[in-house]
Design an enzyme around this catalytic site. Structure first.
Site, PDB file in Angstrom:
ATOM      1  N   ASP A  84      -7.580 -12.747  -4.428  1.00 49.12           N
ATOM      2  CA  ASP A  84      -6.995 -11.258  -4.089  1.00 49.12           C
ATOM      3  C   ASP A  84      -8.122 -10.122  -4.253  1.00 49.12           C
ATOM      4  O   ASP A  84      -8.489 -10.179  -5.457  1.00 49.12           O
ATOM      5  CB  ASP A  84      -5.707 -11.080  -4.856  1.00 49.12           C
ATOM      6  CG  ASP A  84      -5.087  -9.665  -4.690  1.00 49.12           C
ATOM      7  OD1 ASP A  84      -4.584  -9.686  -3.592  1.00 49.12           O
ATOM      8  OD2 ASP A  84      -5.284  -8.861  -5.481  1.00 49.12           O
ATOM      9  N   THR A 139      -6.739  -5.977   0.981  1.00 52.22           N
ATOM     10  CA  THR A 139      -7.489  -5.074  -0.107  1.00 52.22           C
ATOM     11  C   THR A 139      -9.004  -5.779  -0.046  1.00 52.22           C
ATOM     12  O   THR A 139      -9.812  -4.986  -0.417  1.00 52.22           O
ATOM     13  CB  THR A 139      -6.949  -5.460  -1.568  1.00 52.22           C
ATOM     14  OG1 THR A 139      -6.724  -6.837  -1.585  1.00 52.22           O
ATOM     15  CG2 THR A 139      -5.596  -4.483  -1.865  1.00 52.22           C
TER      16      THR A 139
END
Length: 562
Positions: free
Chosen positions: A78, A111
């Site tokens: 992530d 992201t």
């Protein structure tokens, strides 16, 4: 005695009363980077951070292992989590950390892509500056290109009916978001849970989603397939006494923020007990306090008590005797959520307990997990709102935490689809379409900004390049063919076949992304790049200057070798 060098770095002055004082010349201890050197140092530091995330992009992206100074290990891909846990010292590179946080806060997904795009734009900017183009003209051209790219995204975006096919498009977008995560094997199951969770708390008429009503809890044990959706609230506690009933139906919940104990003076005091009669009297008085407190709870009609503080053993025993199940040390956030969901009023004092302040739920149950006597309280069927909980299971704490982050991304994507149901193709197809559009539009720009527009188009190509590279393809060969095929067939849905399904049409693969996420990526990346390009003077302490200068030189050497 002061040495000669120290004397040179200070001067003597006098105040209005004639008292002497020394002025230290701290400016001489600072060093500066100006002009091109400042731009180069900032860009190289920022692109180095962006290149770290490039291998984590897409469904075949690699994970990163981050070890904290305390020895805690985090494994994730992530982008926001990686950037947040990295100890970035360079001031310009920290802007990319803030960039990923902004994307995560506003959209929740994309992201990694936004940082990779910003890094690619900075590489193109450095190339243009080295050719003699002024940084402000580069920034102006990037802003122009960003507007044209957003127009192209809006042109190829397709508005979907989210209710069609039992909300099938929501599940497809959630599956796409989960495809690049460690939980990709169970992406269909988690996508269904994400969609079900959002639909339970969403107001489809107003196109609004209250995220506060969704609670994600984790419990180690079992597999990811055991992750469940619970129509209620889960708290990681158990009933305060082992002999209390484990299930209460038609629950009337009393929420207390005061402890079950005798009142205490707020000032320091001492008490001398000089006889057995005085001790017995004091003990009876304490017992009476507990009895009055339990009686107040019982008389209100409550059959479950949730307390933010602890219980005295005497009070705990009396609660069990009066068949009044209770939970202690419930967190403040959980207290507020339960109050909202059940319609209860939070009671700060026992004197204020009334039947009107009780909350209602269909059932309050205690469940036991595994062989370690791990217990949780389930509050199901809350009366006033549709608060829900997702209980994430996993084989280790690291897996559970990563699954919770992945589920958060999927929930954000579904939320974005309800707010704005426009979708664009994934797999780098949108970036290729925008790149082709910018290259074509640059021919009609007569000013020097056309070079910046072409540079923006080349930066957009880095997204499909990274996807192809991470999937084992030859990036330049594959992306060149896809660009030519998109122009020839006028089909903006052609992207990188990361999963090797045999077709590069993202419409056939059902790989979709929200248009809002793509537009946000373009806008945020362009804004950060403009900010970095406008910095032409870096004033820093000498030690930090030498460190930054050394890092920039070594990184520049590495990039030249590549």
């Amino acid at each position: 005695l002061l040495r000669g060098r120290e004397i040179k770095q200070m001067s003597l002055a006098f105040d209005e009363f004639g008292r002497p004082y020394l002025i230290l010349k701290e400016q001489e201890k600072k060093q500066r980077l100006k002009g091109f050197e400042a731009h180069k140092a900032n860009i190289i530091a920022s692109t180095t951070i962006a290149n770290l995330l490039r291998s984590s992009l897409g469904p075949k992206g690699m994970d990163k292992m981050i070890v904290s100074p305390d020895g805690d290990v985090l494994v994730t891909n992530d982008g926001a989590t990686i950037m947040d846990r990295m100890e970035v010292e360079h001031q310009a590179a920290r802007l990319l950390v803030d960039l990923s946080k902004s994307q995560d806060a506003q959209i929740g997904d994309g992201t990694t892509g936004v940082v990779v795009l910003a890094g690619a734009l900075l590489e193109q900017a450095l190339s243009l500056i080295e050719k003699g183009i002024h940084p402000l003209r580069v920034a102006s051209g990037f802003e122009m290109a960003c507007e044209m790219a957003i127009e192209e995204v809006q042109r190829i975006a397709t508005e979907k009916d989210i209710k069609e096919g039992d909300y099938a498009i929501l599940k497809k977008c959630a599956v796409t978001a989960l495809g690049s995560k460690i939980v990709s094997k169970h992406q269909a199951h988690l996508a269904e849970i994400a969609v079900k969770s959002i639909l339970n708390v969403a107001d489809l008429e107003r196109r609004d989603v209250n995220f506060d009503l969704i609670k994600v809890e984790g419990k180690v044990g079992a597999s990811l397939e055991s992750t469940t959706f619970i129509n209620g609230i889960v708290i990681d506690k158990d009933f305060s006494h082992p002999q209390m009933v484990k299930e209460v139906n038609d629950a009337k919940i009393l929420i207390l923020t005061c402890p079950f104990e005798p009142p205490k003076l707020k000032t320091k005091y001492s008490m001398n007990v000089t006889s057995a009669e005085a001790y017995t009297k004091l003990h009876k008085q304490e017992q009476q306090y507990f009895k009055d407190q339990v009686k107040a709870c019982k008389d209100s009609g409550a059959n479950v008590v949730l307390c933010q503080w602890g219980f005295d053993d005497e009070a705990n025993h009396l609660l069990m005797q009066n068949k009044l199940p209770a939970v202690r040390w419930v967190g403040g956030v959980e207290i507020e959520l339960i109050a909202i969901a059940s319609g209860a009023r939070i009671v700060p004092r026992f004197e204020e307990i009334t039947p009107e302040k009780l909350g209602k739920a269909n059932a309050v149950k205690e469940y036991t997990f595994g062989t370690q006597n791990d217990k949780m309280i389930f509050i199901e069927g809350c009366a006033e709102s549709r608060a829900i909980t997702v209980l994430v299971r996993g084989s280790s704490p690291a897996i559970v935490e990563e699954a919770k982050r992945c589920l958060h991304d999927a929930l954000c994507v579904v939320r974005n689809m309800i707010v704005n149901s426009n979708v664009v193709p994934g797999g780098g197809a949108t970036e290729i379409a925008c790149s082709n559009h910018l290259n074509k539009s640059a021919d009609n720009i007569s000013t020097i900004e056309q070079y910046a527009v072409r540079g923006f188009a080349e930066a957009l190509d880095q997204i499909p390049y990274s996807l192809a590279d991470n999937s084992g393809y030859s990036p330049i060969d594959l992306v060149s063919k896809l660009k030519a095929k998109q122009i020839k067939e006028k089909n903006p849905y052609l992207g990188v076949d990361c999963l090797r399904t045999g077709t590069s049409n993202m419409l056939d693969q059902e790989v979709f992304e929200t248009a809002a996420s793509k537009i946000q990526q373009l806008q945020l990346a362009t804004q950060v790049v403009k900010m970095i390009l406008k910095i032409d003077d870096v004033i820093a302490p000498q030690e930090e200057f030498f460190q930054v200068s050394y890092q920039s030189q070594s990184l520049s050497t590495q990039l030249k070798k590549k």
